[in-house]
Design a protein around this motif. Structure first.
Motif, PDB file in Angstrom:
ATOM      1  N   UNK A  11       3.590 -24.937  19.514  1.00 31.37           N
ATOM      2  CA  UNK A  11       4.651 -24.806  18.292  1.00 31.37           C
ATOM      3  C   UNK A  11       5.900 -24.672  19.284  1.00 31.37           C
ATOM      4  N   UNK A  12       6.206 -24.719  20.144  1.00 27.07           N
ATOM      5  CA  UNK A  12       7.322 -24.792  20.929  1.00 27.07           C
ATOM      6  C   UNK A  12       8.146 -26.090  21.219  1.00 27.07           C
ATOM      7  N   UNK A  13       9.264 -26.155  20.883  1.00 28.34           N
ATOM      8  CA  UNK A  13      10.060 -27.226  21.040  1.00 28.34           C
ATOM      9  C   UNK A  13       9.713 -28.424  22.025  1.00 28.34           C
ATOM     10  N   UNK A  14      10.026 -29.489  21.748  1.00 25.19           N
ATOM     11  CA  UNK A  14       9.682 -30.647  22.540  1.00 25.19           C
ATOM     12  C   UNK A  14      10.959 -30.767  23.572  1.00 25.19           C
ATOM     13  N   UNK A  15      10.526 -31.397  24.686  1.00 24.15           N
ATOM     14  CA  UNK A  15      11.637 -31.631  25.653  1.00 24.15           C
ATOM     15  C   UNK A  15      12.621 -32.570  25.092  1.00 24.15           C
ATOM     16  N   UNK A  16      13.963 -32.642  25.630  1.00 27.17           N
ATOM     17  CA  UNK A  16      15.019 -33.556  24.981  1.00 27.17           C
ATOM     18  C   UNK A  16      14.482 -35.136  25.180  1.00 27.17           C
ATOM     19  N   UNK A  17      14.039 -35.056  26.401  1.00 31.40           N
ATOM     20  CA  UNK A  17      13.835 -36.432  26.807  1.00 31.40           C
ATOM     21  C   UNK A  17      12.655 -37.268  25.791  1.00 31.40           C
TER      22      UNK A  17
END
Length: 162
Positions: free
Chosen positions: A114-120
């Protein structure tokens, strides 16, 4: 921390990995490097793409900025059949990528998913689970291509439910 979703994810990946391996094992070596319709649809090339995707996105290869440059057979889109390994050589790379992926998958829990995905990797989704859902679509697409080529060559369908 809960691992209900993470456990399901691991189980489904194990089934996908078994299916890919089963198709490759069943594929006739004589047809492994032969085009099936056009130059894109070459079993060894599609299988290599599957392994590289697993290695890059599930096994966290993307964290290494030189990942693409360090692929054992180069970029899959440029790979020539004659430079790709036979089935045995491919399975050695695939098994190593699968093992790396399984180590990463073993460390995740529901909170991680559920954590945010890396920007790239934001093009795959907003949270880690989105990336995994994308991976299932990507792996399913190319596993289906590989399975269809196997069937066209007279092989038995490798069913995904096993």
């Amino acid at each position: 921390m809960s691992e209900i979703i993470a456990n399901e994810l691991r189980t489904q990946y194990q089934k996908v990995f078994r299916t890919i391996r089963g198709i490759v094992e069943a594929f006739p070596e004589a047809r492994w490097r032969e085009p099936h319709g056009d130059i894109y649809y070459i079993p060894c090339r599609i299988a290599y793409h599957l392994a590289a995707v697993i290695d890059n996105h599930i096994a966290d290869g993307y964290r290494n900025k030189d990942f693409a440059a360090n692929l054992p057979y180069g970029k899959w889109t440029e790979a020539k059949a004659e430079h790709l390994p036979d089935r045995k050589g491919f399975l050695a790379y695939f098994d190593a990528a699968r093992d790396r992926a399984e180590r990463v998958l073993a460390s995740i829990d529901d909170e991680t998913l559920l954590s945010p995905i890396e920007q790239e990797r934001a093009w795959m989704g907003q949270i880690q689970m989105g990336m995994h859902l994308y991976m299932f679509r990507e792996l399913s697409d190319h596993t289906g291509e590989l399975n269809k080529m196997l069937i066209e060559d007279g092989g038995q369908d490798v069913w995904v439910a096993r």
